[in-house]
Design a protein around this motif. Structure first.
Motif, PDB file in Angstrom:
ATOM      1  N   GLN A   5       9.311 -22.430 -42.986  1.00  0.00           N
ATOM      2  CA  GLN A   5       9.990 -22.783 -41.743  1.00  0.00           C
ATOM      3  C   GLN A   5      10.905 -21.644 -41.294  1.00  0.00           C
ATOM      4  O   GLN A   5      10.984 -21.306 -40.103  1.00  0.00           O
ATOM      5  CB  GLN A   5      10.789 -24.067 -41.928  1.00  0.00           C
ATOM      6  CG  GLN A   5       9.932 -25.296 -42.203  1.00  0.00           C
ATOM      7  CD  GLN A   5      10.763 -26.507 -42.583  1.00  0.00           C
ATOM      8  OE1 GLN A   5      11.996 -26.465 -42.539  1.00  0.00           O
ATOM      9  NE2 GLN A   5      10.099 -27.592 -42.973  1.00  0.00           N
ATOM     10  N   LEU A   6      11.602 -21.043 -42.249  1.00  0.00           N
ATOM     11  CA  LEU A   6      12.520 -19.948 -41.933  1.00  0.00           C
ATOM     12  C   LEU A   6      11.758 -18.741 -41.382  1.00  0.00           C
ATOM     13  O   LEU A   6      12.177 -18.115 -40.398  1.00  0.00           O
ATOM     14  CB  LEU A   6      13.302 -19.566 -43.183  1.00  0.00           C
ATOM     15  CG  LEU A   6      14.504 -18.635 -42.988  1.00  0.00           C
ATOM     16  CD1 LEU A   6      15.543 -19.293 -42.101  1.00  0.00           C
ATOM     17  CD2 LEU A   6      15.100 -18.268 -44.339  1.00  0.00           C
ATOM     18  N   ALA A   7      10.619 -18.423 -42.016  1.00  0.00           N
ATOM     19  CA  ALA A   7       9.805 -17.301 -41.537  1.00  0.00           C
ATOM     20  C   ALA A   7       9.253 -17.582 -40.147  1.00  0.00           C
ATOM     21  O   ALA A   7       9.133 -16.679 -39.314  1.00  0.00           O
ATOM     22  CB  ALA A   7       8.673 -17.037 -42.527  1.00  0.00           C
ATOM     23  N   THR A   8       8.895 -18.837 -39.885  1.00  0.00           N
ATOM     24  CA  THR A   8       8.391 -19.217 -38.565  1.00  0.00           C
ATOM     25  C   THR A   8       9.488 -19.071 -37.516  1.00  0.00           C
ATOM     26  O   THR A   8       9.253 -18.574 -36.406  1.00  0.00           O
ATOM     27  CB  THR A   8       7.865 -20.662 -38.598  1.00  0.00           C
ATOM     28  OG1 THR A   8       6.843 -20.762 -39.587  1.00  0.00           O
ATOM     29  CG2 THR A   8       7.305 -21.067 -37.251  1.00  0.00           C
ATOM     30  N   PHE A   9      10.685 -19.517 -37.848  1.00  0.00           N
ATOM     31  CA  PHE A   9      11.841 -19.358 -36.942  1.00  0.00           C
ATOM     32  C   PHE A   9      12.063 -17.888 -36.598  1.00  0.00           C
ATOM     33  O   PHE A   9      12.247 -17.513 -35.430  1.00  0.00           O
ATOM     34  CB  PHE A   9      13.076 -19.958 -37.606  1.00  0.00           C
ATOM     35  CG  PHE A   9      14.373 -19.639 -36.917  1.00  0.00           C
ATOM     36  CD1 PHE A   9      14.675 -20.210 -35.698  1.00  0.00           C
ATOM     37  CD2 PHE A   9      15.278 -18.761 -37.492  1.00  0.00           C
ATOM     38  CE1 PHE A   9      15.874 -19.917 -35.052  1.00  0.00           C
ATOM     39  CE2 PHE A   9      16.474 -18.462 -36.862  1.00  0.00           C
ATOM     40  CZ  PHE A   9      16.784 -19.043 -35.634  1.00  0.00           C
ATOM     41  N   PHE A  18       6.491 -19.445 -28.919  1.00  0.00           N
ATOM     42  CA  PHE A  18       5.815 -20.170 -29.984  1.00  0.00           C
ATOM     43  C   PHE A  18       4.373 -19.678 -30.132  1.00  0.00           C
ATOM     44  O   PHE A  18       3.852 -19.570 -31.246  1.00  0.00           O
ATOM     45  CB  PHE A  18       5.831 -21.677 -29.687  1.00  0.00           C
ATOM     46  CG  PHE A  18       7.151 -22.340 -29.964  1.00  0.00           C
ATOM     47  CD1 PHE A  18       8.352 -21.781 -29.528  1.00  0.00           C
ATOM     48  CD2 PHE A  18       7.208 -23.533 -30.660  1.00  0.00           C
ATOM     49  CE1 PHE A  18       9.571 -22.394 -29.775  1.00  0.00           C
ATOM     50  CE2 PHE A  18       8.418 -24.154 -30.921  1.00  0.00           C
ATOM     51  CZ  PHE A  18       9.604 -23.585 -30.480  1.00  0.00           C
ATOM     52  N   ASP A  19       3.720 -19.375 -29.002  1.00  0.00           N
ATOM     53  CA  ASP A  19       2.320 -18.929 -29.057  1.00  0.00           C
ATOM     54  C   ASP A  19       2.201 -17.576 -29.760  1.00  0.00           C
ATOM     55  O   ASP A  19       1.296 -17.362 -30.581  1.00  0.00           O
ATOM     56  CB  ASP A  19       1.744 -18.819 -27.647  1.00  0.00           C
ATOM     57  CG  ASP A  19       1.487 -20.181 -27.013  1.00  0.00           C
ATOM     58  OD1 ASP A  19       1.318 -20.243 -25.780  1.00  0.00           O
ATOM     59  OD2 ASP A  19       1.444 -21.181 -27.772  1.00  0.00           O
ATOM     60  N   THR A  28      -1.528 -22.539 -35.860  1.00  0.00           N
ATOM     61  CA  THR A  28      -1.599 -23.061 -34.504  1.00  0.00           C
ATOM     62  C   THR A  28      -0.205 -23.153 -33.891  1.00  0.00           C
ATOM     63  O   THR A  28       0.798 -23.286 -34.618  1.00  0.00           O
ATOM     64  CB  THR A  28      -2.241 -24.453 -34.489  1.00  0.00           C
ATOM     65  OG1 THR A  28      -1.392 -25.365 -35.197  1.00  0.00           O
ATOM     66  CG2 THR A  28      -3.623 -24.426 -35.138  1.00  0.00           C
ATOM     67  N   PRO A  29      -0.105 -23.119 -32.543  1.00  0.00           N
ATOM     68  CA  PRO A  29       1.207 -23.330 -31.907  1.00  0.00           C
ATOM     69  C   PRO A  29       1.819 -24.669 -32.285  1.00  0.00           C
ATOM     70  O   PRO A  29       3.042 -24.789 -32.401  1.00  0.00           O
ATOM     71  CB  PRO A  29       0.874 -23.269 -30.408  1.00  0.00           C
ATOM     72  CG  PRO A  29      -0.342 -22.397 -30.332  1.00  0.00           C
ATOM     73  CD  PRO A  29      -1.137 -22.739 -31.561  1.00  0.00           C
ATOM     74  N   SER A  30       0.975 -25.685 -32.485  1.00  0.00           N
ATOM     75  CA  SER A  30       1.477 -26.982 -32.906  1.00  0.00           C
ATOM     76  C   SER A  30       2.170 -26.892 -34.256  1.00  0.00           C
ATOM     77  O   SER A  30       3.225 -27.503 -34.484  1.00  0.00           O
ATOM     78  CB  SER A  30       0.332 -27.995 -32.969  1.00  0.00           C
ATOM     79  OG  SER A  30       0.774 -29.233 -33.466  1.00  0.00           O
ATOM     80  N   ALA A  31       1.577 -26.118 -35.189  1.00  0.00           N
ATOM     81  CA  ALA A  31       2.184 -25.952 -36.507  1.00  0.00           C
ATOM     82  C   ALA A  31       3.531 -25.247 -36.398  1.00  0.00           C
ATOM     83  O   ALA A  31       4.496 -25.592 -37.103  1.00  0.00           O
ATOM     84  CB  ALA A  31       1.249 -25.177 -37.428  1.00  0.00           C
ATOM     85  N   VAL A  32       3.619 -24.249 -35.503  1.00  0.00           N
ATOM     86  CA  VAL A  32       4.889 -23.552 -35.288  1.00  0.00           C
ATOM     87  C   VAL A  32       5.943 -24.530 -34.773  1.00  0.00           C
ATOM     88  O   VAL A  32       7.084 -24.569 -35.260  1.00  0.00           O
ATOM     89  CB  VAL A  32       4.700 -22.387 -34.296  1.00  0.00           C
ATOM     90  CG1 VAL A  32       6.060 -21.812 -33.875  1.00  0.00           C
ATOM     91  CG2 VAL A  32       3.846 -21.294 -34.928  1.00  0.00           C
ATOM     92  N   SER A  33       5.561 -25.332 -33.780  1.00  0.00           N
ATOM     93  CA  SER A  33       6.490 -26.304 -33.214  1.00  0.00           C
ATOM     94  C   SER A  33       6.982 -27.297 -34.266  1.00  0.00           C
ATOM     95  O   SER A  33       8.185 -27.613 -34.337  1.00  0.00           O
ATOM     96  CB  SER A  33       5.812 -27.052 -32.073  1.00  0.00           C
ATOM     97  OG  SER A  33       6.678 -28.009 -31.501  1.00  0.00           O
ATOM     98  N   GLN A  34       6.062 -27.777 -35.110  1.00  0.00           N
ATOM     99  CA  GLN A  34       6.432 -28.740 -36.143  1.00  0.00           C
ATOM    100  C   GLN A  34       7.396 -28.127 -37.159  1.00  0.00           C
ATOM    101  O   GLN A  34       8.349 -28.786 -37.611  1.00  0.00           O
ATOM    102  CB  GLN A  34       5.178 -29.256 -36.847  1.00  0.00           C
ATOM    103  CG  GLN A  34       4.308 -30.144 -35.971  1.00  0.00           C
ATOM    104  CD  GLN A  34       2.984 -30.477 -36.619  1.00  0.00           C
ATOM    105  OE1 GLN A  34       2.785 -30.243 -37.809  1.00  0.00           O
ATOM    106  NE2 GLN A  34       2.053 -31.011 -35.835  1.00  0.00           N
TER     107      GLN A  34
END
Length: 266
Positions: A5-9, A18-19, A28-34
């Protein structure tokens, strides 16, 4: 704190969307959002302003620094640890005896742990998690692994016409039966060493299947003869390895393919 999650942030803030973060992380962008929502729930604060480009909120700015520090420590740890990385590989005996070892020399640094088994059974060690990579005759990808075709190892049935016994590597070795089924009911010797197997055939302990580039030199030297002229057995070999994005495994894959090319038939 969840490091994914931290790396995604960090990716969202650095890339601005997000894309773009999804493309960078191969999700996926959905996974990033989650992941961002889960991180925000865990700290109880909104961390990202959903603007164009995305920016960190005041609460998120502290995490931007923390994420950068964690990423730096991770890179440094990997760099220091690589020399101690242990790579476990299972290889069939003939490949290990002939062409495989120079591939390890081409990728210095890791500590290699080698296992050997019949080429039709080597993939079992991948499935069990004992090995990270395998030279195998199994063309069905093991779950979680990538597969690369290396080529085919060609064998000739060689020996002296008077040889009555058959030399086999072990009881898993049935190559002789495939090429010379009419002689499969002869007596057998089991020699579980690739170099000793070849020597056993050379001195006349019995007949057996020998890789063609070795057999042709021995035939020319008069040590034995081709018992089935015009026929051979080609055994396709593949390289299967864990699909984990490991730099070591990627480098080793290239080295294995290069080492196999002069010996295996395309």
């Amino acid at each position: 704190m969840d490091f994914a999650q931290l790396a995604t942030f960090q990716a969202v803030i650095e890339s601005g969307s997000f894309d773009a973060a999804a493309r960078e992380l191969h999700v996926t962008p959905s996974a990033v959002s989650q992941r961002i929502k889960a991180l925000e729930r865990s700290v109880g604060q909104v961390l990202v302003r959903r603007t164009k480009p995305c920016v960190a909120t005041p609460a998120g700015e502290a995490l931007v620094r923390f994420a950068g520090q964690v990423a730096l420590l991770e890179r440094e740890a990997i760099g220091q640890a690589r020399g101690g990385t242990r790579v476990s590989i299972v290889v069939n005996a003939d490949s290990l005896h002939t062409w495989f070892l120079p591939a390890l020399l081409a990728v210095p640094g890791p500590q290699y742990e080698l296992h050997t088994d019949d080429e039709y059974f080597t993939a079992d060690l991948l499935r069990s998690g004992t090995a990270m990579a395998a030279v195998t005759a199994d063309d069905a990808p093991v779950q979680g692994c990538r597969i690369e075709r290396l080529g085919a190892m060609r064998y000739l049935a060689v020996g002296r016409p008077e040889d009555q016994a058959m030399v086999r590597y072990n009881r898993k070795d049935h190559l002789q039966h495939r090429l010379m089924p009419d002689k499969s009911d002869t007596s057998e010797h089991f020699v579980p060493s690739a170099s000793a197997f070849i020597e056993a055939v050379r001195i006349g302990l019995g007949w057996g299947l020998v890789p063609d580039w070795i057999a042709r030199d021995d035939i020319a030297a008069g040590l034995y003869q081709d018992l089935n002229p015009g026929r051979h057995l080609d055994v396709p070999l593949y390289w299967q390895y864990w699909r984990i994005g490991s730099e070591v495994l990627e480098e080793l894959t290239a080295a294995v393919k290069a080492a196999a090319a002069p010996y295996l038939r395309s």
